[in-house]
Design a protein around this motif. Structure first.
Motif, PDB file in Angstrom:
ATOM      1  N   GLU A  76       0.835  -1.196   0.000  1.00 15.36           N
ATOM      2  CA  GLU A  76       0.000   0.000   0.000  1.00 15.36           C
ATOM      3  C   GLU A  76       0.878   1.257   0.000  1.00 15.36           C
ATOM      4  O   GLU A  76       2.049   1.221   0.364  1.00 15.36           O
ATOM      5  CB  GLU A  76      -0.906   0.010   1.241  1.00 15.36           C
ATOM      6  N   ALA A  77       0.260   2.368  -0.387  1.00 14.84           N
ATOM      7  CA  ALA A  77       0.985   3.638  -0.388  1.00 14.84           C
ATOM      8  C   ALA A  77       1.404   4.017   1.027  1.00 14.84           C
ATOM      9  O   ALA A  77       0.684   3.718   1.985  1.00 14.84           O
ATOM     10  CB  ALA A  77       0.101   4.737  -0.984  1.00 14.84           C
ATOM     11  N   SER A 106       4.445   3.418  -1.481  1.00 18.43           N
ATOM     12  CA  SER A 106       5.342   2.390  -2.000  1.00 18.43           C
ATOM     13  C   SER A 106       5.607   2.686  -3.466  1.00 18.43           C
ATOM     14  O   SER A 106       4.871   3.461  -4.104  1.00 18.43           O
ATOM     15  CB  SER A 106       4.732   0.992  -1.855  1.00 18.43           C
ATOM     16  N   GLU A 130       5.332   0.627  -5.926  1.00 20.81           N
ATOM     17  CA  GLU A 130       4.239   0.025  -6.689  1.00 20.81           C
ATOM     18  C   GLU A 130       3.019   0.942  -6.707  1.00 20.81           C
ATOM     19  O   GLU A 130       2.367   1.122  -7.744  1.00 20.81           O
ATOM     20  CB  GLU A 130       3.886  -1.313  -6.071  1.00 20.81           C
ATOM     21  N   ALA A 131       2.720   1.556  -5.562  1.00 24.45           N
ATOM     22  CA  ALA A 131       1.564   2.455  -5.481  1.00 24.45           C
ATOM     23  C   ALA A 131       1.779   3.717  -6.305  1.00 24.45           C
ATOM     24  O   ALA A 131       0.832   4.252  -6.897  1.00 24.45           O
ATOM     25  CB  ALA A 131       1.284   2.816  -4.022  1.00 24.45           C
ATOM     26  N   ALA A 180       1.048   2.738  -9.865  1.00 22.86           N
ATOM     27  CA  ALA A 180      -0.377   2.485 -10.051  1.00 22.86           C
ATOM     28  C   ALA A 180      -1.197   3.763 -10.036  1.00 22.86           C
ATOM     29  O   ALA A 180      -2.244   3.850 -10.692  1.00 22.86           O
ATOM     30  CB  ALA A 180      -0.876   1.532  -8.957  1.00 22.86           C
ATOM     31  N   ALA A 181      -0.737   4.788  -9.307  1.00 23.30           N
ATOM     32  CA  ALA A 181      -1.454   6.064  -9.255  1.00 23.30           C
ATOM     33  C   ALA A 181      -1.435   6.776 -10.600  1.00 23.30           C
ATOM     34  O   ALA A 181      -2.276   7.631 -10.871  1.00 23.30           O
ATOM     35  CB  ALA A 181      -0.854   6.959  -8.177  1.00 23.30           C
ATOM     36  N   THR A 198      -2.162   1.779 -14.579  1.00 23.82           N
ATOM     37  CA  THR A 198      -2.133   0.356 -14.236  1.00 23.82           C
ATOM     38  C   THR A 198      -1.766  -0.491 -15.450  1.00 23.82           C
ATOM     39  O   THR A 198      -1.790  -1.714 -15.389  1.00 23.82           O
ATOM     40  CB  THR A 198      -3.506  -0.090 -13.701  1.00 23.82           C
TER      41      THR A 198
END
Length: 273
Positions: free
Chosen positions: A122-123, A125, A127-128, A131-132, A135
């Motif tokens: 989760e943010a 991060s 990855e987050a 994704a923001a 995707t």
């Protein structure tokens, strides 16, 4: 008193000297550049005619640009068959991730510097962050690109940003990409101020008769000022971007903006000066 045409020509020739130096150092001599420049004159002439509401016929394009009518026809046909360049995207994914990293408070430490982020989860991060923005792109692909450019590194299960902004340390093509767009918009602002009586920010501090040590110290001062300005403007830019994307339809989000600064020092006798 020189004419406006003579003043503009001399101004552009002086501004072009560093670019000509870049061309020559990379094997692009005058004949190749002159041939390629025809398409630029043709494109801008077409834009000017369109702006005036005039029809862009071969004759009108030739008269406005000075390009021979035969070349106008040949270049127009070639441009019609060309596919759009992929590098015309507003900003590549890696640059967007770095921008969001630097503009997200949860991704910064108490001093306002980018802190290491967990690779996944989760943010906040890495990855987050990806994704923001989208995707459709795998975080691993973005991380590999940042590592290739010398912008980030993996430290265990964390990702560490190695530079305060998106300035690739590797990859000639990537550095050239940002150079062309930065120089284009800087020139566009200056031209608009001169020709259209616009009022874009386009200022510089100039000083001479400095020692090499003083010039180096001034460079450090300028870099510090840029970091402060970068932080403020990037935070506002990210906030406005997110607000407009969430609250306005795409048709009302047609503007783009670029803010930058530069520093240059050289000896009076250096040909590059």
């Amino acid at each position: 008193m020189p004419s406006r045409s003579a003043i503009v020509l001399q101004t552009v020739l002086h501004a072009a000297r560093p670019l000509v130096r870049l061309l020559l150092r990379n094997g692009v001599a005058y004949p190749a550049f002159a041939a390629a420049l025809k398409s630029v004159f043709l494109d801008v002439a077409r834009d000017e005619l369109r702006r005036e509401g005039a029809k862009a016929t071969d004759s009108a394009l030739s008269l406005r640009s000075g390009v021979h009518r035969r070349d106008v026809r040949t270049l127009t046909q070639a441009q019609g068959m060309a596919s759009p360049a992929e590098d015309e995207a507003p900003m590549n994914m890696a640059a967007q991730v770095v921008a969001r990293w630097l503009a997200t408070p949860d991704c910064l430490d108490d001093a306002g510097l980018p802190r290491p982020l967990p690779r996944a989860g989760e943010a906040p991060s890495f990855e987050a962050l990806v994704a923001a923005i989208s995707t459709d792109v795998r975080p691993r692909a973005v991380l590999d690109e940042l590592a290739r450019l010398g912008m980030a590194e993996v430290d265990g299960d964390a990702v560490r940003l190695l530079a305060p902004g998106f300035v690739p340390h590797q990859g000639f093509a990537e550095m050239a990409f940002f150079m062309q767009h930065n120089l284009h918009d800087h020139a566009a602002a200056a031209v608009a101020n001169l020709a259209d009586q616009s009022n874009y920010l386009e200022q510089a501090v100039f000083v001479d008769d400095l020692s090499a040590a003083s010039a180096q110290q001034l460079h450090a001062t300028a870099a510090k000022a840029w970091r402060q300005a970068f932080k403020a403007v990037m935070h506002e830019a990210q906030a406005l971007h997110d607000h407009d994307r969430q609250s306005l339809p795409a048709a009302e989000r047609g503007h783009r903006a670029r803010f930058g600064t530069y520093f240059f020092t050289t000896d009076h006798d250096d040909p590059a000066s």
